[in-house]
Scaffold this motif. Structure first.
Motif, PDB file in Angstrom:
ATOM      1  N   ASP A 146       0.845  -1.188   0.000  1.00 22.91           N
ATOM      2  CA  ASP A 146       0.000   0.000   0.000  1.00 22.91           C
ATOM      3  C   ASP A 146       0.886   1.246   0.000  1.00 22.91           C
ATOM      4  N   PRO A 147       0.768   2.106  -1.021  1.00 20.94           N
ATOM      5  CA  PRO A 147       1.600   3.310  -1.067  1.00 20.94           C
ATOM      6  C   PRO A 147       1.487   4.176   0.190  1.00 20.94           C
ATOM      7  N   ARG A 148       0.310   4.270   0.774  1.00 24.97           N
ATOM      8  CA  ARG A 148       0.147   5.087   1.984  1.00 24.97           C
ATOM      9  C   ARG A 148       0.945   4.502   3.146  1.00 24.97           C
ATOM     10  N   GLU A 149       0.987   3.171   3.264  1.00 21.18           N
ATOM     11  CA  GLU A 149       1.786   2.533   4.319  1.00 21.18           C
ATOM     12  C   GLU A 149       3.278   2.799   4.090  1.00 21.18           C
ATOM     13  N   SER A 150       3.696   2.815   2.828  1.00 16.65           N
ATOM     14  CA  SER A 150       5.096   3.105   2.514  1.00 16.65           C
ATOM     15  C   SER A 150       5.463   4.521   2.945  1.00 16.65           C
ATOM     16  N   VAL A 151       4.585   5.485   2.659  1.00 19.40           N
ATOM     17  CA  VAL A 151       4.836   6.876   3.040  1.00 19.40           C
ATOM     18  C   VAL A 151       4.882   6.999   4.559  1.00 19.40           C
ATOM     19  N   ASP A 152       3.974   6.323   5.255  1.00 15.79           N
ATOM     20  CA  ASP A 152       3.984   6.356   6.726  1.00 15.79           C
ATOM     21  C   ASP A 152       5.289   5.782   7.267  1.00 15.79           C
ATOM     22  N   ALA A 153       5.779   4.707   6.649  1.00 25.15           N
ATOM     23  CA  ALA A 153       7.038   4.106   7.090  1.00 25.15           C
ATOM     24  C   ALA A 153       8.208   5.064   6.838  1.00 25.15           C
ATOM     25  N   LEU A 154       8.185   5.765   5.721  1.00 30.28           N
ATOM     26  CA  LEU A 154       9.255   6.726   5.419  1.00 30.28           C
ATOM     27  C   LEU A 154       9.343   7.811   6.484  1.00 30.28           C
ATOM     28  N   GLY A 156      10.296  15.427  10.099  1.00 24.20           N
ATOM     29  CA  GLY A 156       9.286  14.989   9.138  1.00 24.20           C
ATOM     30  C   GLY A 156       9.751  15.024   7.693  1.00 24.20           C
ATOM     31  N   ARG A 157      11.010  15.368   7.475  1.00 26.96           N
ATOM     32  CA  ARG A 157      11.559  15.411   6.118  1.00 26.96           C
ATOM     33  C   ARG A 157      12.474  14.213   5.904  1.00 26.96           C
ATOM     34  N   VAL A 158      12.317  13.583   4.754  1.00 27.59           N
ATOM     35  CA  VAL A 158      13.079  12.389   4.427  1.00 27.59           C
ATOM     36  C   VAL A 158      14.042  12.718   3.286  1.00 27.59           C
ATOM     37  N   PRO A 159      15.315  12.324   3.391  1.00 25.79           N
ATOM     38  CA  PRO A 159      16.237  12.588   2.282  1.00 25.79           C
ATOM     39  C   PRO A 159      15.987  11.628   1.109  1.00 25.79           C
ATOM     40  N   PHE A 160      15.975  12.178  -0.081  1.00 27.04           N
ATOM     41  CA  PHE A 160      15.834  11.401  -1.308  1.00 27.04           C
ATOM     42  C   PHE A 160      16.991  11.743  -2.235  1.00 27.04           C
ATOM     43  N   MET A 161      17.421  10.762  -3.004  1.00 26.13           N
ATOM     44  CA  MET A 161      18.374  11.016  -4.084  1.00 26.13           C
ATOM     45  C   MET A 161      17.545  11.127  -5.356  1.00 26.13           C
ATOM     46  N   LEU A 162      17.532  12.317  -5.954  1.00 29.34           N
ATOM     47  CA  LEU A 162      16.742  12.569  -7.147  1.00 29.34           C
ATOM     48  C   LEU A 162      17.642  12.633  -8.368  1.00 29.34           C
ATOM     49  N   MET A 163      17.199  12.005  -9.432  1.00 30.19           N
ATOM     50  CA  MET A 163      17.941  12.039 -10.688  1.00 30.19           C
ATOM     51  C   MET A 163      17.617  13.341 -11.402  1.00 30.19           C
TER      52      MET A 163
END
Length: 74
Positions: free
Chosen positions: A24-32, A41-48
């Motif tokens: 579930d995408p919402r569960e993934s976001v909650d886990a992040l 509340g901010r998560v680091p991402f590596m963006l291309m």
């Protein structure tokens, strides 16, 4: 865009997935949000930013993450 299409083709050529299912995408976001690297509340991402050009970003809204996860879900 052209870069995303090329990246999908390269991933598929080496047998890596470009879509997912069973999560579930919402569960993934909650886990992040609870990831050990999350800060305020901010998560680091590596963006291309282009082929071979990645950039660390801490300003990705979770609503955007959820929208993208829904787009790549099978």
């Amino acid at each position: 865009g052209e870069v995303a299409t090329r990246q999908d083709a390269l991933l598929q050529a080496v047998g890596l997935p470009t879509r997912f299912s069973g999560i579930d995408p919402r569960e993934s976001v909650d886990a992040l949000r609870h990831d050990k690297k999350a800060r305020d509340g901010r998560v680091p991402f590596m963006l291309m930013r282009g082929m071979g050009r990645a950039e660390a970003c801490h300003e990705v809204p979770m609503d955007t993450v959820l929208e993208i996860l829904r787009e790549i879900q099978e």
